[in-house]
Design a protein around this motif. Sequence first.
Motif, mmCIF file in Angstrom:
data_model
loop_
_atom_site.group_PDB
_atom_site.id
_atom_site.type_symbol
_atom_site.label_atom_id
_atom_site.label_comp_id
_atom_site.label_asym_id
_atom_site.label_seq_id
_atom_site.Cartn_x
_atom_site.Cartn_y
_atom_site.Cartn_z
ATOM 1 N N ASN A 197 0.485 -0.713 0.022
ATOM 2 C CA ASN A 197 -0.072 0.331 -0.738
ATOM 3 C C ASN A 197 0.683 1.202 0.039
ATOM 4 O OD1 ASN A 197 -1.709 2.059 0.756
ATOM 5 N ND2 ASN A 197 -1.775 1.578 2.844
ATOM 6 N N ASN A 215 6.073 2.408 -5.536
ATOM 7 C CA ASN A 215 4.534 2.297 -5.627
ATOM 8 C C ASN A 215 4.521 3.725 -5.746
ATOM 9 O OD1 ASN A 215 4.701 -0.346 -5.471
ATOM 10 N ND2 ASN A 215 4.669 0.057 -2.960
ATOM 11 N N GLY A 217 -0.031 6.370 -6.162
ATOM 12 C CA GLY A 217 -1.263 6.464 -5.706
ATOM 13 C C GLY A 217 -1.584 7.557 -6.642
ATOM 14 N N ASP A 273 -1.709 1.992 -6.730
ATOM 15 C CA ASP A 273 -2.647 1.745 -6.620
ATOM 16 C C ASP A 273 -4.323 2.886 -7.355
ATOM 17 O OD1 ASP A 273 -4.913 2.173 -4.256
ATOM 18 O OD2 ASP A 273 -3.578 1.228 -2.505
ATOM 19 N N SER A 275 -6.712 3.115 -5.807
ATOM 20 C CA SER A 275 -8.381 3.824 -4.635
ATOM 21 C C SER A 275 -8.444 5.772 -5.157
ATOM 22 C CB SER A 275 -6.882 3.983 -3.348
ATOM 23 O OG SER A 275 -6.570 2.655 -2.745
ATOM 24 N N LYS A 315 -12.092 0.220 -10.168
ATOM 25 C CA LYS A 315 -11.580 -0.970 -10.428
ATOM 26 C C LYS A 315 -11.374 -2.002 -11.832
ATOM 27 C CE LYS A 315 -12.023 -2.389 -5.768
ATOM 28 N NZ LYS A 315 -13.103 -3.977 -5.185
ATOM 29 N N GLY A 327 -1.898 -2.446 -3.748
ATOM 30 C CA GLY A 327 -1.982 -1.531 -2.233
ATOM 31 C C GLY A 327 -3.236 -1.904 -1.937
ATOM 32 N N SER A 329 -6.911 -0.012 -3.456
ATOM 33 C CA SER A 329 -6.723 -0.130 -4.459
ATOM 34 C C SER A 329 -8.897 -0.077 -4.440
ATOM 35 C CB SER A 329 -6.907 -1.293 -5.547
ATOM 36 O OG SER A 329 -5.652 -0.829 -5.845
#
Lengths: 452, 96
Positions: A197, A215, A217, A273, A275, A315, A327, A329
Motif C-alpha cells: 500500500n 509504488n 497512488g 493503487d 484508490s 477498479k 495496495g 485499490s
Amino acid sequence: MFDKEEILETINMVQQEHLDIRTITMGISLRDCAHSDAKVSQNKIYDKITRLAKNLLKVGEQLEAEFGIPIVNKRISVTPIAMVAESCDTDDYVDFAHALERAAREVGVNFIGGFSALVHKGYTKGDKNLIRAIPRALAETERVCSSVNIGTTKAGINMDAVYEMGKVIKEAAALTADRDGLGCAKLVVFCNVPEDNPFMAGAFHGVGEPECVINMGVSGPGVVRNAVQRIPDADFGNLAETIKRTAFKITRMGELVGREASRRLGVPFGIVDLSLAPTPAIGDSVADILEGMGLERTGTHGTTAALALLNDAVKKGGAMASSHVGGLSGAFIPVSEDEGMIRAVEAGALTLDKLEAMTCVCSVGLDMIAVPGDTTAETIAAIIADEAAIGMINSKTTAVRIIPVEGKKVGDVVEFGGLLGRAPIMPVHNFSSTAFVRRGGRIPAPIQSLRN
Amino acid sequence: MTSKEKSTRAIVTVLGTDKVGIIAGVTDVLASCRVNILDIRQSIMQEFFTMIMVVDFSTSQMDFATVGKKLDEKAEEMGLQIKIQHEDVFRFMHRI
C-alpha cells in the motif's frame, strides 16, 4: 497524431478537476538492518533509507515539471519495525521511530510508514515492544506513521490485540491532547492489511516485497465527479461505463509517472493503487461523486449501492490501465479529508453506522473519524472488532483510524490542517461493549465456502 | 517504453484571450531556448485563443523546468496560460 480535444481534456483534468499523483512511495526493506545493539541497528536504518531515497524528492520534482502534473507527496514505507528491532537488546523501541523521523527529514519526505507490527495470530516479543511504544513514538515524532494488523481471513481476529489497540489509541490521544489527538491520525488498525500500500498512514513494506520498490497512488475524485455530473440522465450501465473510462485515464497517469520514476531511480516498479483518494479541497471529494449520482446527501439510503457501483467501476477501468495493480485499490471514504463527507456528517445524514455499512463495499474502513474524548478504550476496541469482522468475512482489507479527541464532544469540530483536514465529532453508541471485548483470545477464522 | 531511448518531444499549449503577437511571443521564447517547433495548430473560438504545438527538445541545452519557467514568465507578461508537458502524458492517457 495528437487530438486537440484530448490534449485540452488532460489539461482541464489537472487544472480544474484536481487530477494529481497523490503519492510516490518508495518501499525499502530494512530486514538487513537488525542488530543486537539497538544503536547500531538504528544507524543502519538511517543510513539505508537516506542512501536509497536520496534522489526521491528530486526525481519527483523533475517528473512534475516534465509531465505537468502535480505529485503531491513523496513518501517512504519500510519493513515493519517490530521485525527489525526484535533482535536488539532493548525493550524500548521509541528510538527506532526517532531514527525513521531523522531519515525522513534528511531526504525530505512528509511521511514514513512502517512503525508497524503484524499480530493477527499472536505476538512475538518484538510485536509487544513495538505496540507498547506506539503512543510515545507518535507523540514524539511528526512524520512517522504506525499500523498494526490484528486480523486476517485466514487467521481470524486477535481480540487481545484489538483490545490492546483500543487502549493504545486512547493513550496516543492523551499524549497528543495538546494537538487534538493528532497522534491517532497517524495510526491505522488493519484486518487483511496489504503489503504494498502506498498510502499513509497504513503503508509499510511487506516481507514478500523486493529490496526496494516504487509504488504509486493516484487521485482524481474531482475528475470522476465532473464526468458523472455531465450525464445526469444516464442509466446505471452508462454511468458505470463513464466512470470506468475516467478511471482508466486517471490511472494511466499513475502508470506513466510510476514507470518513469522507477527508471530514473533505478528501482523496480511495484504497483499502482487505484484508490480514489479525496482531499479537503473543494471539488476533490468522493462524497461529491455519490451526490452527483443523485443522492441528496451522502449517507442517505442508496449510498452503499452508489459506492459499490463507483468502487467496482473504478477498479475495472483502473485494472485495464496498469500492468500491476495493488495496495488498497478502492474508493477511500475518510471523513475529515473529504469536504463532502464533512458536510454530510454536519447535516446529520452520515452516521458511524452508515459508514460501517459503506466499508463493506469499498476500501478502506472507518477512516479519520473523530469521536468524543470520553469514548472508552473498550468501545474503540469494539468498533475495531466490527470493522475487522467485515474484512475477515468478506476477504477484503478494512481498517480503523479513529481519534478520540480529549475534551471534545458531539457538535465540536477539530482542525488537523493540511491533507488531514477537519473532523466533526461523531457520536458513538453509549451502550457498553466492555464484557464482550474483555473476553480475550481469538475469533476463529471463518469458513470459506457456504458464502451467504 | 522503459528500455528504448526516451522521446524528447513535448506539447506546448497556449490558452487565453486573442491579441496581437501571441504566436510571435511564444515562438520567440522557444527559439531562444533552441527548442524546435515540429507542428503548430491554432484556433480561435469566440475570441478565445487556443494553440497547441509539438516541439522537440533534442536541439536544446536546457531542461524542461528551465524552459517551463521561461514560458511561465511569458504567460505572466501576456496574460496567457502556457503549459509544457512531455508528449507521453497525452500518448499514455488516451491511447492503449
